[in-house]
Design an enzyme around this catalytic site. Sequence first.
Site, PDB file in Angstrom:
ATOM      1  N   ASP A 269      45.863  20.621  37.283  1.00  0.00           N
ATOM      2  CA  ASP A 269      46.535  21.886  37.035  1.00  0.00           C
ATOM      3  C   ASP A 269      48.037  21.600  37.136  1.00  0.00           C
ATOM      4  O   ASP A 269      48.469  20.580  37.685  1.00  0.00           O
ATOM      5  CB  ASP A 269      46.106  22.943  38.042  1.00  0.00           C
ATOM      6  CG  ASP A 269      46.229  24.355  37.480  1.00  0.00           C
ATOM      7  OD1 ASP A 269      47.020  24.545  36.534  1.00  0.00           O
ATOM      8  OD2 ASP A 269      45.549  25.260  37.981  1.00  0.00           O
ATOM      9  N   GLU A 617      48.377  42.445  37.782  1.00  0.00           N
ATOM     10  CA  GLU A 617      47.466  41.399  38.242  1.00  0.00           C
ATOM     11  C   GLU A 617      47.528  40.215  37.287  1.00  0.00           C
ATOM     12  O   GLU A 617      47.594  40.378  36.070  1.00  0.00           O
ATOM     13  CB  GLU A 617      46.032  41.922  38.350  1.00  0.00           C
ATOM     14  CG  GLU A 617      45.420  42.423  37.052  1.00  0.00           C
ATOM     15  CD  GLU A 617      43.933  42.724  37.169  1.00  0.00           C
ATOM     16  OE1 GLU A 617      43.322  42.381  38.205  1.00  0.00           O
ATOM     17  OE2 GLU A 617      43.380  43.289  36.214  1.00  0.00           O
TER      18      GLU A 617
END
Length: 872
Positions: A269, A617
């Site tokens: 990542d 979010e």
Amino acid sequence: MKKIAAIALLLTGLHSKAQEYKSYPMWNHHLPMELRVNDVVKRLTLEEKVAQMLNATPAVPRLGIPAYDWWNEVLHGVARTPYKVTSYPQAIAMAATWDTNSLKTMADYSAIEGRAVHNKAIQENKTNERYLGLTYWTPNINIFRDPRWGRGQETYGEDPFLTKYLGASFVRGLQGNDPKYLKAAACAKHFAVHSGPEPSRHSDNFNPTVYDLWDTYLPAFKELITKANVEGVMCAYNAVNTQPCCGNDLLMNDILRKQWKFTGYVTSDCWAIDDFYKYHKTHASATESAVDAVLHGTDLECGQTVYKTLIDAVKQGLIKESQIDISLKRLFTTRFKLGMFDPPSMVPYAQTPASALEAPAHQAHALKMAQQSIVLLKNENNTLPLSKKIKKIAVVGPNADNSIAVLGNYNGVPSKVITLLQGIRNKLGSNVEIIYEKAINFTNDTLLIYSDQSTSFNWNGQQGFKAEYYNNRELSGTPLISKMEKIPDHFWQEGENVVDGIKANNFSARYSSAFTATKDGEFSLEVEADDGYRLIINEKEVINAWQRNRWGARTYRLKTKKDTVYKIVLEYWQGDGKANVRLRTGNFEKTDFTALANRLSGADAIIFAGGISPQLEGEEMRVDYPGFNGGDRTSIQLPVVQTNLLKALHATGKPVVFVMMTGSAIATPWESSNIPAIMNAWYGGQSAGTAIADVLFGDYNPAGRLPVTFYEKDSDLPGFSDYSMEGRTYRYFKGNPLYPFGYGLSYTRFTYSGLTIPKSITVNKPVKIRIQVKNTGEKDGEEVVQLYVSHQQTKHKIPVRALKGFQRILLKAGESRLIDFVLSPEDLSLVNESNGMSYQPKGKVQISIGGGQPGVKNKTTSNVVSTELQVL
């Protein structure tokens, strides 16, 4: 003449030398791929090898290797590209379709558009730019174990069985079925045990039980790796059992490479290798981190910094060059599979034209999936569908006309986005009066009432703002371009031209103007922007969000004196991702709910579009609104301001329909007891408004089913950072949910009968099951047939029940159909608590088939047929 001839001869020689690489085996498409990969790796120098292990790989001209950036996204359509593309519903919404065929088609169409984008990049010599490649870091198959996780919207929900089949369909659709070439390369992420919290993800360590690891967190990865042949895997930020995932003995060496025999590439990542020594503190230095990550099979670093230390690491004997070669061979194998080293005429996807972008079939499928995803949660007294002969309708709420919300996160930008308001207008035409009121924000009732003040701003006698654009993040040096603009109001995709010479990443801008106040009072300026910005008035900094990242908006209320001149300067910088900056002006007003309700009381029906949005979010966001933190939620309750407004609307006595948009479960106890009709529309993509209007007015019969449990209250949830599955999801939650996993209503009814199943079977034998489903209502409709297994006699840890089969079917009114399932021994197996191995226990097993789970309190569209099976 002799001099000219000599120069010509020299240039010919240089050209000939430059073309020598064409004779190398790596470029001979008649040779086996493995031989070609081995050839290219052995020709690279150590420095060149290491450079090819970074996400933005440079060209190697002497070998003809073009530059390439591995970083690309295709979560629900090609994302973040500078071109207009089809935007499908968010992943969690696609999961609500419970339709593997639809998801496979969506992935196929997205790969086609991705090829068109990549082919344009080749033609324009842009293969070095991000978001133009064919290696997509999708799907996100983490389990949505807790509704507070802001990135749960990117997943396929809380259930491992549903997730693995949807994820596998996506991979097969994206990668294609050509025997030699990949249409695109999918990547299963984030491996593993990763689902928030966002603010602490770089330093978190989780210690899941062996049972939870194999029962919940690994099944989807195993399916994609061992059966769907996913090309890539992304390792997660967090640590598991004290080792960072990208350097984890159990996950990377034992399970991924040894047990599952994965031969594809692994990417970190982004900046996850930095976390080894910066946040996890498990490694002493960047070099030590890089060496350990490579030794654990992390082939590619997204981050561009830590792996550069591998050159010295090899020279110091900390790692062998042959270990570097292993990673290089995996990486180049993927590129060869994508046809990047073969003549375009040989690669079936290399001719995909630009006309494939937003193709009619793709747009039609985006609408279909938006329709399929809508979950009807409540429909008291047949409030829905509404009549199209209605005279007046009110559309209210923060998501009524919100084009950002419907696109979700990790999105591309289509040519046209249909919001709910526009969808209703298109549906009803000019014969119906439509009243629109935003009324509130998501978490408060004080709105900035915008006014067009752009004519009041001027710079040195010219109306508007002086805009200066810099080809760096620091506003340093001389601006590349200066020009006049009406008012700052921009939204760019990364890679799109901001101005000539500046792409929409790693740039900055300054907007300068002045206005003269026409009266004493207050004047508000709202800045909305990605990454960093600051607002300066009369050389005084009044807003400083320079270190901010992700979406954010802030407002400054300026006290004005008549005839006073105020100099306004807005400074802005953009790093990666989308770029947007907007200045809006006006004055704040608190909404009077009683007055609003009185204004709307003449409407025949009221549509309230609320919920939340990707503005609140998402991934590692800096959001500080009540109920939200860092992209996550601190409460699953619907923001109280929305409930208060709904109470006022309900008091009018008019039918109120609550259209909820969200990427996660929202607790709505008051609404579920009082509002007659509620639908969950998720983030529905470019055609969200059309799809919602189709359901509201009966042109589409809803059949979406919840891929997550909708709990009633915050106290139903264990601690967010507790990765034990005890009390989580429908499989282990023992309370009463507001709306259970698998739930969804229809405008028609379905009945189940005639279950055919043996009374007993032998261990390790499959079970054939047949049941009849009939549409007993008056409307055609789709049903999602769900099969659940519950073990009755065991002292070991087991789920309450587990989904083990599902089919989405269309039945005309009065039509019946026989549905077949085959339960494999794996479907009837459990996980051993001590070693994680699967075993099939003997004893009684309950098999339940219907339009939802058995034994739930809520009324569904169908009965559930259950029986017991004896395993001998």
